[in-house]
Design a protein around this motif. Sequence first.
Motif, PDB file in Angstrom:
ATOM      1  N   UNK A   1      11.078  -3.118 -39.014  1.00 52.90           N
ATOM      2  CA  UNK A   1      11.054  -2.826 -37.588  1.00 52.90           C
ATOM      3  C   UNK A   1      12.012  -3.612 -36.735  1.00 52.90           C
ATOM      4  N   UNK A   2      13.160  -3.972 -37.279  1.00 46.33           N
ATOM      5  CA  UNK A   2      14.112  -4.772 -36.518  1.00 46.33           C
ATOM      6  C   UNK A   2      14.802  -3.983 -35.412  1.00 46.33           C
ATOM      7  N   UNK A   3      14.910  -2.676 -35.596  1.00 49.00           N
ATOM      8  CA  UNK A   3      15.609  -1.879 -34.593  1.00 49.00           C
ATOM      9  C   UNK A   3      17.109  -1.966 -34.786  1.00 49.00           C
ATOM     10  N   UNK A   4      17.820  -1.064 -34.168  1.00 50.36           N
ATOM     11  CA  UNK A   4      19.260  -1.030 -34.385  1.00 50.36           C
ATOM     12  C   UNK A   4      20.039  -1.322 -33.126  1.00 50.36           C
TER      13      UNK A   4
ATOM     14  N   UNK B   1      13.333 -17.274 -25.459  1.00 50.47           N
ATOM     15  CA  UNK B   1      12.322 -17.092 -26.505  1.00 50.47           C
ATOM     16  C   UNK B   1      11.017 -17.729 -26.027  1.00 50.47           C
TER      17      UNK B   1
ATOM     18  N   UNK C   1       4.585 -13.590 -29.284  1.00 46.66           N
ATOM     19  CA  UNK C   1       5.885 -14.231 -29.198  1.00 46.66           C
ATOM     20  C   UNK C   1       6.962 -13.189 -29.040  1.00 46.66           C
TER      21      UNK C   1
ATOM     22  N   UNK D   1      11.322 -12.355 -27.586  1.00 48.38           N
ATOM     23  CA  UNK D   1      12.670 -12.782 -27.262  1.00 48.38           C
ATOM     24  C   UNK D   1      13.320 -11.752 -26.353  1.00 48.38           C
TER      25      UNK D   1
ATOM     26  N   UNK E   1      17.156 -10.912 -24.914  1.00 51.76           N
ATOM     27  CA  UNK E   1      18.532 -11.343 -25.132  1.00 51.76           C
ATOM     28  C   UNK E   1      19.510 -10.407 -24.419  1.00 51.76           C
TER      29      UNK E   1
ATOM     30  N   UNK F   1      12.206  -8.041 -27.693  1.00 47.68           N
ATOM     31  CA  UNK F   1      11.524  -8.008 -28.972  1.00 47.68           C
ATOM     32  C   UNK F   1      10.181  -8.701 -28.763  1.00 47.68           C
TER      33      UNK F   1
ATOM     34  N   UNK G   1       6.205  -9.529 -30.379  1.00 51.56           N
ATOM     35  CA  UNK G   1       5.313  -9.475 -31.541  1.00 51.56           C
ATOM     36  C   UNK G   1       3.947 -10.037 -31.149  1.00 51.56           C
TER      37      UNK G   1
ATOM     38  N   UNK H   1      10.463  -3.410 -30.603  1.00 49.28           N
ATOM     39  CA  UNK H   1      11.802  -3.896 -30.271  1.00 49.28           C
ATOM     40  C   UNK H   1      12.539  -2.806 -29.498  1.00 49.28           C
TER      41      UNK H   1
ATOM     42  N   UNK I   1      16.437  -2.013 -27.593  1.00 47.30           N
ATOM     43  CA  UNK I   1      17.801  -2.485 -27.378  1.00 47.30           C
ATOM     44  C   UNK I   1      18.559  -1.415 -26.620  1.00 47.30           C
TER      45      UNK I   1
ATOM     46  N   UNK J   1      12.073   0.456 -31.658  1.00 43.72           N
ATOM     47  CA  UNK J   1      11.464   0.309 -32.980  1.00 43.72           C
ATOM     48  C   UNK J   1      10.045  -0.224 -32.847  1.00 43.72           C
TER      49      UNK J   1
END
Lengths: 73, 317, 380
Positions: free
Chosen positions: A66-69, C63, C75, C77, C79, C108, C110, C125, C127, C136
């Motif tokens: 699940x890091x994503x792009x 963070x 937690x 982040x 950016x 992001x 969690x 997440x 972006x 995501x």
Amino acid sequence: MIRTLITATALCLPLVGCASIGSVEPWQKGVLAKPEMSFDDEQASTRYNEHIYSSRETTAGGASVGGGGCGCN
Amino acid sequence: MVTPAVSQTYGGDGLIRFAFEAMAGPCEITLAAIDDARARHLANLAIAEVRRIEHKYSRYRADSVVSQINTWAGVAWTACDAETEALFGYADALYAASGGLFDISSGVLRRAWDFHAQRIPTDAALASLRKLIGWTRAERESGRIRLPMIGMEIDFGGFGKEYAADRAAALLLEQNAIHGLVNLAGDIRVLGSKPDGSPWRLGIRDPRNPTGTIADIEVSGGALATSGDYERFFEANGRRYCHILDPRSGMPVDYWRSVSVLAPLAIAAGSHATIVMLKQAAGKAYLDDTGLPYLAVDYDGHCHRRSVQPVARMSLS
Amino acid sequence: MAATESTPTGALVLMAALALPGLLPSARAESAPDSSMIGIRNLHYREHQPNLERITVNSPSLVFMTPLAGEWTLNGELVIDNLSGASPRYHTAISGASNMQDKRTAADLRLKRTLSNGSVTLGAAYSNENDYRSAALSIQGTVDSGDRNTTLLWGLGGANDKINPVNLAVRDERKRSADALLGVAQVLTPVDVAQLSLGYTTGHGYYSDPYKTFDNRPRERRQTALTAKWNHHFNASGGSSRLSYRYASDSYGVRSHTIGEEYVQPISEGWTLTPALRYYTQSAAWFYADPNYHPILGPPFLAGISLRTRPILSLDQRLAAFGALTVEFKVSKQLTPEWAADLKLARYEQRSSWRIFGGSSPGLAPLTADWIEVGIYRRW
């Protein structure tokens, strides 16, 4: 030298009980509680690196989900 | 009652020490000094736990569980909680492991042995007290206990201090305090190595010199406990009468000056050391059987040992 | 050995002791943190190849980590990447490199729930760039064995990306991917712990790079990666070694090895030094074409390849066979009980001659990147 090693190893056993692999007792886990001994890679520093590598190499991730792009070139 | 103060000192070695009085002796909790406020918070947690156990089980306190049970001996049942029952279970195991020598009901012998007056009791006095000894005779049911005879008494003096050291250590470890040690009047539980990774150097007291040590050992984990003939004693007729009493004869043991054992838990180390004191000459075979590292000084001053690592210094005074 | 060496008597006393309540620390491997942390970091990244300053990135980030009611921990982040510079349109060609200026904002989060025998973490997440958006979701869990010496890990994740390049090469393109992870961590000795995990990713959609010449990649990609990690603590020095190895293979025909070693050495007064080394090598994708240009048309036209049918093809350096080395050095310092800071310097170099397998990928200029990270954190 070898004898010292054997003695040292043998004498350690009763106390640390490094008996057999995987049978580490709860009171022996002091060291394992250190942050550097954990596999939890949720550190910001690791994330920057992962991001850089994923933008410059084909293989990315593999050890998390699940890091994503991103569209980084 | 005034709560005794905790004094705080810093070592140049990245350690912070919290000294306090508990369990009738000087105690100390040593932690890594990186985070001051946190170290203080942790030490207070651990000290509170030690005090809780002392309060709950001290035979000097009329309101303790132990005093209640003793007060109602031969008369009535006393309710006990899960923790107390667990300690009874441990007492059962020690009784079995020592062939009946480690008996939590043998404290009645203290009525005959007066270490202040330095008086040797008569055979008749000991004989009548011996009738009140017998842990296996205690009547136990789920949630309650009754001692069968008026005058019988039990106490956890044989392992209460070590139990407190292990409980305090578990609290500290749960909070990830992994560098430090808990020292309750000489019974020491090590949480983990020093902050720099090196082992702690623990001195073993010379049983004949209150300020001297006979050996230093390096320990990074586990516990060191010592049982000796020097805590309370008097000398008469050319022999030493100490506070560790054989429940069968009612007489003090005299084979070992001191027995120190290294074990994973302080309570196990301390119990082994006391069983060896009680087993006297047979204690050596028992010690060897445990497989644990130990250092025992016999009546002659001879050292018997199984090392965990090369012992740094072994000079006998 | 120690256990069998002890006689029943010795073992009896210890076992009886272990039956007492509260003598063993409970749930320590997975205890919820009891303090909060907030930190700001900045990454300054510069990349170059001979005679070309490629991109420069400045990434400030925030963070944070905080325990919530009971056993929950949040937690995350935030950016912002500020990117500028030039990127080759094909291979490592300098002429005609595309100039770019881009800003990426990413978040992001969690949320972790600590359980009596493990944990569950939900992750999200996001972006966003002017030409690329990714969202995501993930769920990860751990299950501890009764003695906490073995931990099973699992994870599932999915991402949905939307691509709208500024050059309008394509519009409203999408890329969807899903990943799964299964692993096991095992405490080996009081100073050794190891982890083995298998990760699988599958995706379909627009994988091409709209700003690269002739770039046309398969619309499907699957990757399998096997990762092994081993942490060892040296009691003598107080340092810890973190060794990792990853093997990956994907449907593009790229196989890769990654090996990394990080050594964490605490020294006195709250200082910690962490040198690290990493080596990565990959084989070329099956559709990567070497810079073997047409004798008459010249670059970027390739010899022997007809573009009339719009073949699956890429001239992207990232899909070539190469090897890459990272050297890193990090210094961190606990300033006060509440404040900590760190500084990291890293150098990365990628060369086709450093590959250890795969076909040759000649004619590419080496790529070098330097980055510096600084961070300051407060805990309370």
